[in-house]
Design an enzyme around this catalytic site. Structure first.
Site, mmCIF file in Angstrom:
data_model
loop_
_atom_site.group_PDB
_atom_site.id
_atom_site.type_symbol
_atom_site.label_atom_id
_atom_site.label_comp_id
_atom_site.label_asym_id
_atom_site.label_seq_id
_atom_site.Cartn_x
_atom_site.Cartn_y
_atom_site.Cartn_z
ATOM 1 N N ASP A 2 0.838 -1.196 0.000
ATOM 2 C CA ASP A 2 0.000 0.000 0.000
ATOM 3 C C ASP A 2 0.875 1.250 0.000
ATOM 4 O OD1 ASP A 2 -2.357 1.369 -0.083
ATOM 5 O OD2 ASP A 2 -2.853 1.095 2.028
ATOM 6 N N HIS A 19 2.557 3.326 -9.031
ATOM 7 C CA HIS A 19 2.371 1.901 -9.320
ATOM 8 C C HIS A 19 3.581 1.343 -10.072
ATOM 9 C CE1 HIS A 19 -1.548 2.157 -7.665
ATOM 10 N NE2 HIS A 19 -2.106 2.807 -8.664
ATOM 11 N N LEU A 113 11.783 -20.250 -4.371
ATOM 12 C CA LEU A 113 10.717 -19.419 -3.796
ATOM 13 C C LEU A 113 9.397 -19.618 -4.553
ATOM 14 C CD1 LEU A 113 9.861 -16.896 -1.996
ATOM 15 C CD2 LEU A 113 10.489 -15.503 -3.964
#
Ligand code: IPE
Ligand code: MG
Length: 236
Positions: A2, A19, A113
């Site tokens: 956020d 963004h 991962l």
């Protein structure tokens, strides 16, 4: 993740620049997780509620998602990262849906991962689709209600087969879960930081991990019990 919009606004830039900067942060956090040998990283990229944003911002976010998938998948594969996109894919444009499947397919054999990107995801949606699957099995006569257990329900969530998150990090200063991994985070340690997502870097990440390492995780037991079982492990 956020704080992209505020990061941009603070610089007099359009929200979208935030963004874009956020995608760079994703790349650096993924690389840090690979270095630290972390098993699973789940990033909340776009919630089922984010469609309520202005149409222009939503459409730019879709373009950015497409671009990031195109650009980053080869790097993920090189780093042995397995990519999974969790959420309701059917809400995305057809081209993006196809790209998601292609990107997942490209890394399907990677064993390092596990990187999950939650897109058009909501914790309530996840539980609802799990309930629907279970009800379908029951309606078909494949399942009696008594057979529904916590493990069974976990196995119907989009995160099936993966461990529950140990650490839940939220950037951008809000103190809420915002419908992320609701069931899975039952015992996650929460770490909320004011740092805006584009400013999140390996140092901030390490602070979060350090803070996490100082937490005592009791899972309902007492401190004494936890200490005693840690002692047993040390003596093993
Ligand atoms: C998070 O940043 C990214 C998405 C939800 C897509 P925000 O866009 O929520 O940034 P702020 O909260 O407005 O700063
Ligand atoms: Mg926000």
């Amino acid at each position: 993740m956020d704080g992209n919009g505020r990061w941009a606004q603070e610089r007099g830039l359009p929200r979208f620049s935030g963004h874009k900067a956020g995608v760079e942060t994703v790349r650096s956090v993924v690389e840090e997780c690979v270095k630290l040998n972390i098993g699973v990283l789940t990033l909340f990229a776009f919630s089922s509620e984010n469609w309520r944003r202005p149409a222009k911002e939503v459409s730019l976010l879709m373009d950015l998602f497409m671009l990031a998938l195109n650009r980053e998948v080869k790097r993920l594969k090189r780093n042995n990262v397995r990519l999974r996109i969790i959420g309701d894919h059917s809400g995305f444009p057809a081209k993006l849906q196809a790209k998601i499947l292609e990107a997942e397919e490209m890394t399907v054999t990677c064993t390092g991962l596990v990187l999950q990107i939650a897109a058009n995801y909501g914790g309530r949606w996840d539980l609802t689709q799990a309930a629907r699957n279970i009800a379908r099995q029951a309606a078909n006569g494949q399942l009696v209600p008594e057979a529904i257990t916590e493990d069974m329900l976990s196995g119907q969530l989009t995160t099936a087969g993966l461990p529950d998150p140990d650490l839940f990090i939220r950037t951008g200063g809000e103190q809420r879960l915002s419908n992320f991994l609701l069931w899975q985070s039952a015992y996650a340690e929460l770490y909320m930081t004011d740092v805006l997502w584009p400013d999140f870097n390996p140092d901030v990440f390490k602070q979060a991990l350090l803070n996490f390492s100082g937490r005592q995780r009791r899972f309902g037991r007492t401190t004494e019990q936890v200490k005693a079982s840690a002692g047993v492990q040390e003596n093993d």
